[in-house]
Scaffold this active site. Structure first.
Site, PDB file in Angstrom:
ATOM      1  N   HIS A  32       0.848  -1.198   0.000  1.00 26.86           N
ATOM      2  CA  HIS A  32       0.000   0.000   0.000  1.00 26.86           C
ATOM      3  C   HIS A  32       0.884   1.250   0.000  1.00 26.86           C
ATOM      4  CE1 HIS A  32      -2.565  -3.205   1.555  1.00 26.86           C
ATOM      5  NE2 HIS A  32      -3.600  -2.495   1.164  1.00 26.86           N
ATOM      6  N   HIS A  72      -2.695  -0.956   7.131  1.00 27.51           N
ATOM      7  CA  HIS A  72      -2.284  -1.327   5.774  1.00 27.51           C
ATOM      8  C   HIS A  72      -1.200  -0.388   5.259  1.00 27.51           C
ATOM      9  CE1 HIS A  72      -5.659   1.550   5.365  1.00 27.51           C
ATOM     10  NE2 HIS A  72      -4.960   2.028   4.360  1.00 27.51           N
ATOM     11  N   GLY A 120      -4.360  -3.621  11.795  1.00 26.61           N
ATOM     12  CA  GLY A 120      -4.657  -4.280  10.532  1.00 26.61           C
ATOM     13  C   GLY A 120      -6.156  -4.224  10.329  1.00 26.61           C
ATOM     14  N   ASN A 194      -8.551  11.197   2.340  1.00 28.64           N
ATOM     15  CA  ASN A 194      -8.086  11.233   0.947  1.00 28.64           C
ATOM     16  C   ASN A 194      -9.146  10.759  -0.047  1.00 28.64           C
ATOM     17  OD1 ASN A 194      -7.938   8.328   0.768  1.00 28.64           O
ATOM     18  ND2 ASN A 194      -5.946   8.394   1.799  1.00 28.64           N
ATOM     19  N   HIS A 276      -3.854   2.878  -3.950  1.00 25.16           N
ATOM     20  CA  HIS A 276      -4.132   2.559  -2.547  1.00 25.16           C
ATOM     21  C   HIS A 276      -3.473   1.238  -2.158  1.00 25.16           C
ATOM     22  CE1 HIS A 276      -6.488   1.890   1.171  1.00 25.16           C
ATOM     23  NE2 HIS A 276      -6.545   0.628   0.756  1.00 25.16           N
ATOM     24  N   ARG A 370     -20.574 -16.475  38.607  1.00 25.49           N
ATOM     25  CA  ARG A 370     -20.460 -15.029  38.367  1.00 25.49           C
ATOM     26  C   ARG A 370     -20.409 -14.273  39.691  1.00 25.49           C
ATOM     27  NH1 ARG A 370     -26.377 -12.385  37.186  1.00 25.49           N
ATOM     28  NH2 ARG A 370     -27.618 -13.853  38.398  1.00 25.49           N
ATOM     29  N   SER A 397     -25.271  -7.864  36.310  1.00 23.13           N
ATOM     30  CA  SER A 397     -25.325  -9.261  35.882  1.00 23.13           C
ATOM     31  C   SER A 397     -23.949  -9.911  35.879  1.00 23.13           C
ATOM     32  CB  SER A 397     -25.935  -9.352  34.478  1.00 23.13           C
ATOM     33  OG  SER A 397     -27.281  -8.933  34.479  1.00 23.13           O
ATOM     34  N   GLU A 433     -19.727  -3.574  23.219  1.00 26.38           N
ATOM     35  CA  GLU A 433     -18.800  -4.696  23.414  1.00 26.38           C
ATOM     36  C   GLU A 433     -17.589  -4.634  22.495  1.00 26.38           C
ATOM     37  OE1 GLU A 433     -22.565  -6.434  25.205  1.00 26.38           O
ATOM     38  OE2 GLU A 433     -22.088  -5.190  23.459  1.00 26.38           O
ATOM     39  N   PHE A 459     -22.324 -12.555  23.731  1.00 24.46           N
ATOM     40  CA  PHE A 459     -21.907 -11.319  23.063  1.00 24.46           C
ATOM     41  C   PHE A 459     -20.396 -11.216  22.896  1.00 24.46           C
ATOM     42  CE2 PHE A 459     -26.013  -9.835  25.125  1.00 24.46           C
ATOM     43  CZ  PHE A 459     -26.759 -10.138  24.002  1.00 24.46           C
ATOM     44  N   HIS A 483     -23.339 -15.808  32.150  1.00 22.82           N
ATOM     45  CA  HIS A 483     -24.510 -16.376  31.479  1.00 22.82           C
ATOM     46  C   HIS A 483     -24.027 -17.296  30.347  1.00 22.82           C
ATOM     47  CE1 HIS A 483     -25.993 -13.049  33.784  1.00 22.82           C
ATOM     48  NE2 HIS A 483     -27.260 -13.291  33.488  1.00 22.82           N
ATOM     49  N   ASP A 491     -34.257 -15.967  28.993  1.00 18.89           N
ATOM     50  CA  ASP A 491     -33.927 -15.027  27.905  1.00 18.89           C
ATOM     51  C   ASP A 491     -33.881 -15.707  26.539  1.00 18.89           C
ATOM     52  OD1 ASP A 491     -33.940 -12.595  29.120  1.00 18.89           O
ATOM     53  OD2 ASP A 491     -31.796 -12.560  29.567  1.00 18.89           O
ATOM     54  N   HIS A 495     -29.785 -15.378  23.611  1.00 22.30           N
ATOM     55  CA  HIS A 495     -28.838 -15.062  24.676  1.00 22.30           C
ATOM     56  C   HIS A 495     -28.115 -16.295  25.216  1.00 22.30           C
ATOM     57  CE1 HIS A 495     -30.703 -11.184  24.482  1.00 22.30           C
ATOM     58  NE2 HIS A 495     -30.097 -10.729  25.570  1.00 22.30           N
TER      59      HIS A 495
END
Length: 697
Positions: A32, A72, A120, A194, A276, A370, A397, A433, A459, A483, A491, A495
């Site tokens: 590049h 890049h 990257g 650009n 590019h 937890r 939670s 997240e 998630f 969870h 849920d 989930h």
């Protein structure tokens, strides 16, 4: 204020940068070049005039950090490292993108001296820069909170170069919004506008007003347009003034839009998608060098006087470093206890006797892992000040909030529920997240503290690019993912993680830890914090689990151990469980033992740690002679065949979950002690070891 100087040698150095970018890509045959060519004056200005850095000491605590988010354009960074005297040579530039080279296609932290982060995947670098800025503020709060602005040895700036591609990626929104909310005045993003990407003119996909977007985030915005007169004029003095204004802005992060023409001054390929991401070709390189007044017959040519001039930055860096050393020495003299703590934390060493603070849970009780994790954090908060973190709006939670610790937030944004200040400890990422993952990496890269971040395990998908980079960079980031199965219940399938555990175990260098009870959770945290060269994921339950007798800190640290031995000490079958499913294995053992089948239960909280043990230990836990085996986990069985062998069985979940109370789900989906016991008998039958019982006739 001193007058800005831009000498003829500086201009020659910038032209040498452009030529080196063309030559390196031409020799490699791919790469590049365009952005490195047009950003040559900006990058040179940053390294030569703007940033406080010492090329002879890349671990200097007081240095500014530089992040090339558009990885890049790695030559933008590599060439400045060469010119500034970081140790890269012309040969390194000549071997761009080649095997065993110090100049890989994208910059890699830990591989090339002077590279602060691996970039990257676009947008990640901006997130890293935000994390570094947050870490710098937290570090100052820990070690020098009362110093006047700009007077502390811990005051430094984070500089980031980003491209349109970085800003198009959604992670840039998440981290930029949070940076504005946090009022990170120690952060400046220089946006190379650009208007070109691989698919040529960005107008095909991008039309938003990016300056207004950043203004809406609460950033200090400026625009430097080198095309505004209709003629392309690189007004370096104007850019310098913008950078200095950004440095002076202490209450907001700064965003500078720099309008450039990619590939300038290539006569035929400038301002095109072709320049590019591909070599210019010999004819275009020669034509461009003629425009620059360079000899087209010479490649990788940097006049000695130009290199000597550029290398002066190393001398200036050492002088700046020496001045900083005075203030740092004075700080150490005035704050001996803080200095000792700083030394320990900087070395990523844990304090003597810290394990005496670890909580213990009574056998026979019932605790969600937890919750046990939350108790661990509360217990060690006073002895491990470097440990800080929070959640993506799921603190209640995830149990990630240390009791009594202030939030990391500008005072005007603290709430009744979460009081705090700029030097607080509890992080609030909001529902971001992906951004949280990139920020955690930046915090770890900066040094001086150790971060964790929480969300639901399902998630982790949003975080995966950042998690992968943490593993690639060997960063000690901890993920608190709760969870962790259908055990979260009502849920429902959106989930309930099913494929996630083995998808995460597939990432090289990531430790995935699924403790079986509260005490194993404490041992898992203890082991994770003892590692400084890798990230770790704690997969924790919503539902309560029994607290077992016989859990082992050493066993957890080794990844797997014998939790329940066969009644006669000679197992006929081995049951392997992780997390909440260890309870099923223990229940199945009782059924099998009652039927006269000597059964061993192995708790395997971390496959990666078990793989790291020597063969003798692994065989002591899973004897090769015992071929009847069952593995049970409330997720896909993808990798368990390795541990159970051809004669073994896997009790797993090869489909999505459903919405119902968790006990109903386990029963309806066949995740029961009875099912595990039946699987064990099937494995025994496959080996001809299921003899049945006499009928009495």
């Amino acid at each position: 204020m001193s007058t800005f100087e831009w000498t003829d040698l500086d201009k020659q150095a910038v032209d040498a940068v452009r030529a080196l970018a063309m030559d390196a890509v031409e020799k490699a045959g791919n790469g590049h070049p365009g952005t490195a060519m047009s950003l040559a004056p900006a990058a040179y200005l940053l390294f030569q005039r703007t940033m406080r850095h010492d090329p002879t000491d890349t671990s200097w605590v007081g240095r500014d950090r530089f992040v090339l988010s558009c990885g890049h354009s790695s030559l933008t960074l590599y060439i400045q490292l060469f010119l500034s005297g970081y140790g890269l040579t012309l040969h390194d530039l000549e071997t761009l993108r080649q095997w065993d080279s110090l100049t890989p296609g994208h910059p890699e932290h830990g591989h090339t001296v002077g590279v602060e982060t691996t970039t990257g995947p676009l947008g990640q670098g901006i997130g890293n820069a935000v994390g570094m800025a947050m870490a710098a503020r937290r570090e100052r709060g820990l070690f020098d909170p009362d110093a006047a602005p700009g007077t502390s040895p811990f005051d430094h700036h984070i500089w980031c170069i980003a491209s349109e591609g970085d800003l198009e990626e959604g992670v840039s929104h998440e981290v930029s919004a949070l940076a504005g909310h946090q009022k990170l005045g120690n952060l400046t993003v220089l946006f190379d506008s650009n208007h070109i990407s691989i698919e040529d003119d960005t107008q095909i996909a991008l039309s938003e007003d990016i300056l207004k977007r950043y203004e809406a985030y609460g950033w200090h915005v400026q625009k430097v347009d080198w095309t505004r007169t209709g003629e392309y004029a690189e007004d370096v003095a104007e850019l310098n003034a913008a950078l200095e204004a950004a440095r002076a802005e202490s209450d907001r992060p700064s965003f500078i839009m720099l309008r450039t023409i990619i590939g300038w001054p290539a006569p035929n390929k400038q301002n095109t998608g072709k320049i590019h991401g591909s070599a210019l070709g010999a004819d275009e390189v020669a034509a461009t060098k003629k425009i620059l007044g360079l000899d087209p017959a010479k490649s990788f040519d940097v006049p000695a006087e130009v290199l000597d001039h550029a290398r002066e930055v190393a001398r200036r860096g050492r002088e700046s470093h020496a001045e900083w050393d005075k203030s740092y020495a004075e700080w150490r003299l005035t704050n001996p206890e803080r200095a000792a703590e700083f030394d320990r934390i900087s070395a990523r060493e844990l304090p003597a006797g810290w394990t005496s603070a670890l909580p213990e849970f009574e056998v026979g009780g019932s605790v969600a892992t937890r919750k046990a994790s939350g108790e661990f954090l509360n217990s060690v908060s006073r002895v491990l000040p470097e440990l800080w973190g929070g959640s993506a709006d799921l603190a209640e939670s995830n149990n990630t909030t240390m009791k009594g610790e202030p939030s990391f937030i500008p005072e005007e944004y603290q709430t009744k529920e979460f009081p705090g200040g700029r030097y607080g400890r509890t992080l609030h990422f909001g529902i971001r997240e992906h951004g949280m993952g990139a920020i955690l990496n930046g915090i770890a890269l900066h040094g001086g503290t150790r971060p964790y971040g929480g969300t639901f395990l399902v998630f982790s998908d949003y975080m995966r690019p950042s998690v992968r980079l943490a593993a690639l960079m060997k960063l000690p980031v901890t993920y608190v993912w709760t969870h962790d199965s259908i055990g979260l219940g009502e849920d429902g399938p959106t989930h309930q993680p099913v494929e996630h555990l083995w998808a995460l175990r597939a990432i090289p260098g990531l430790d995935v830890v699924r403790p079986a009870d509260a005490n194993e959770t404490v041992y898992a945290w203890k082991t994770v914090l003892g590692h400084t060269d890798r990230p770790a994921a704690l997969a924790l339950t919503r539902q309560n689990l029994p607290v077992y007798e016989g859990t082992s800190a050493e066993g957890v640290a080794r990844g797997a151990y014998v939790l329940r031995e066969a009644s006669d000490g000679v197992p006929q079958v081995v049951l392997i469980g992780t997390g909440s499913e260890v309870e099923l294995a223990v229940g199945a053992r009782e059924l099998l033992e009652a039927q006269g089948v000597p059964t061993r239960v192995v708790s395997m909280p971390c496959v990666e740690w078990f793989h790291a043990q020597d063969a003798a230990y692994r065989q002591s836990v899973l004897p090769p002679s015992v071929r009847a085996r069952v593995a049970v986990e409330a997720g896909i069985g993808l990798g368990w065949r390795e541990f159970v062998g051809e004669a073994g069985e896997v009790v797993s979940l090869e489909h999505f979950g459903a919405s119902a109370p968790y006990k109903t789900l386990y029963e309806q989906f066949g995740l029961t002690a009875e099912r595990v016991a039946a699987a064990a008998r099937a494995s025994l039958a496959r080996l001809g070891q299921d003899k049945g019982e006499t009928t009495g006739n």
